[in-house]
Design a protein around this motif. Structure first.
Motif, PDB file in Angstrom:
ATOM      1  N   GLU A   1      -0.401  56.807   5.631  1.00 47.40           N
ATOM      2  CA  GLU A   1      -0.131  56.656   7.219  1.00 47.40           C
ATOM      3  C   GLU A   1      -0.837  57.831   7.571  1.00 47.40           C
ATOM      4  O   GLU A   1      -0.623  59.024   7.267  1.00 47.40           O
ATOM      5  N   THR A   2      -1.463  57.647   8.766  1.00 51.93           N
ATOM      6  CA  THR A   2      -1.956  58.971   9.626  1.00 51.93           C
ATOM      7  C   THR A   2      -0.893  59.417  10.251  1.00 51.93           C
ATOM      8  O   THR A   2      -0.256  58.716  11.143  1.00 51.93           O
ATOM      9  N   GLU A   3      -0.347  60.848  10.253  1.00 52.29           N
ATOM     10  CA  GLU A   3       0.741  61.211  10.728  1.00 52.29           C
ATOM     11  C   GLU A   3       0.324  62.679  11.527  1.00 52.29           C
ATOM     12  O   GLU A   3      -0.937  62.882  11.372  1.00 52.29           O
ATOM     13  N   HIS A   4       1.300  63.098  12.014  1.00 47.59           N
ATOM     14  CA  HIS A   4       0.791  64.592  12.609  1.00 47.59           C
ATOM     15  C   HIS A   4       0.419  65.722  11.506  1.00 47.59           C
ATOM     16  O   HIS A   4       1.308  65.811  10.638  1.00 47.59           O
TER      17      HIS A   4
ATOM     18  N   TRP B   1       5.646  69.701   7.585  1.00 42.18           N
ATOM     19  CA  TRP B   1       6.254  69.086   6.923  1.00 42.18           C
ATOM     20  C   TRP B   1       7.556  69.195   6.134  1.00 42.18           C
ATOM     21  O   TRP B   1       8.337  68.575   5.810  1.00 42.18           O
TER      22      TRP B   1
END
Length: 186
Positions: free
Chosen positions: A39-42, A75
């Motif tokens: 998933e593309t996340e921050h 993260w």
């Protein structure tokens, strides 16, 4: 218990098959083995997998190699993961091709990705260095690191990637010391 497993590399198609992106290849292998998606996340692409009762959060920073510290720090904080549960996977010019070395802390060894992480969080975290060799002439280091794998290297790469992925899972399952003893010998 949660772990942050970070594969270092550069985003973009032009870097996909380069030596500098071996960290991305290892976390891709971990996700593939677990049939997990990304998933593309921050600040990066994330995938979450389970292994022996642990949650492994896989990260491919989207900050480019030289700014990896920002994504790693973000993260770690967001997921509330202690630094002892962090593993950074990277390429190393000082190791022969295919050899790997797991350590619990250390210097950046001239690696710009590690330099940035050290500045962001400290140098007291586990790192899995994977040898890409140093078969280049003086002044050609950047071209070599950002160059694509040779046909001979490509033939050996799947086994190297699998071994590094197994090392990463062992780090989360049995800890740093046992994993170093088991996987640094080969």
């Amino acid at each position: 218990m949660k772990y942050l497993i970070v594969g270092l590399g550069n985003i973009g198609a032009e870097y996909a098959d380069t030596r500098h992106n071996i960290g991305f290849l290892v976390v891709d292998q971990l996700a593939k083995d677990a049939e997990a998606s990304w998933e593309t996340e921050h600040l990066g692409a994330l995938s979450k997998i389970k292994h022996k009762g642990r949650t492994l959060i896989l990260l491919k920073p989207s900050t480019y190699m030289n700014r990896s510290g920002k994504a790693v720090n973000y993260w770690l904080q967001k997921e509330k993961i202690p630094i002892e549960n962090l593993l950074i996977i990277l390429d190393d010019l000082n190791l022969e091709f295919g050899k790997q070395r797991l350590r619990g802390k250390g210097s950046d060894g001239g690696h710009n990705g590690l330099k940035d992480i050290d500045q962001a969080i400290s140098n007291n975290y586990a790192r899995l260095r994977i040898g890409i060799g140093n078969d280049f002439r003086k002044g050609q280091q950047v071209d070599f690191v950002l160059g694509e794998w040779s046909d001979e290297e490509n033939a050996d790469l799947p086994a190297i990637i699998k071994y590094a992925a197994d090392t990463s899972k062992s780090f989360a399952a049995v800890g740093l010391a046992h994993t170093m003893n088991a996987f640094n010998k080969k």
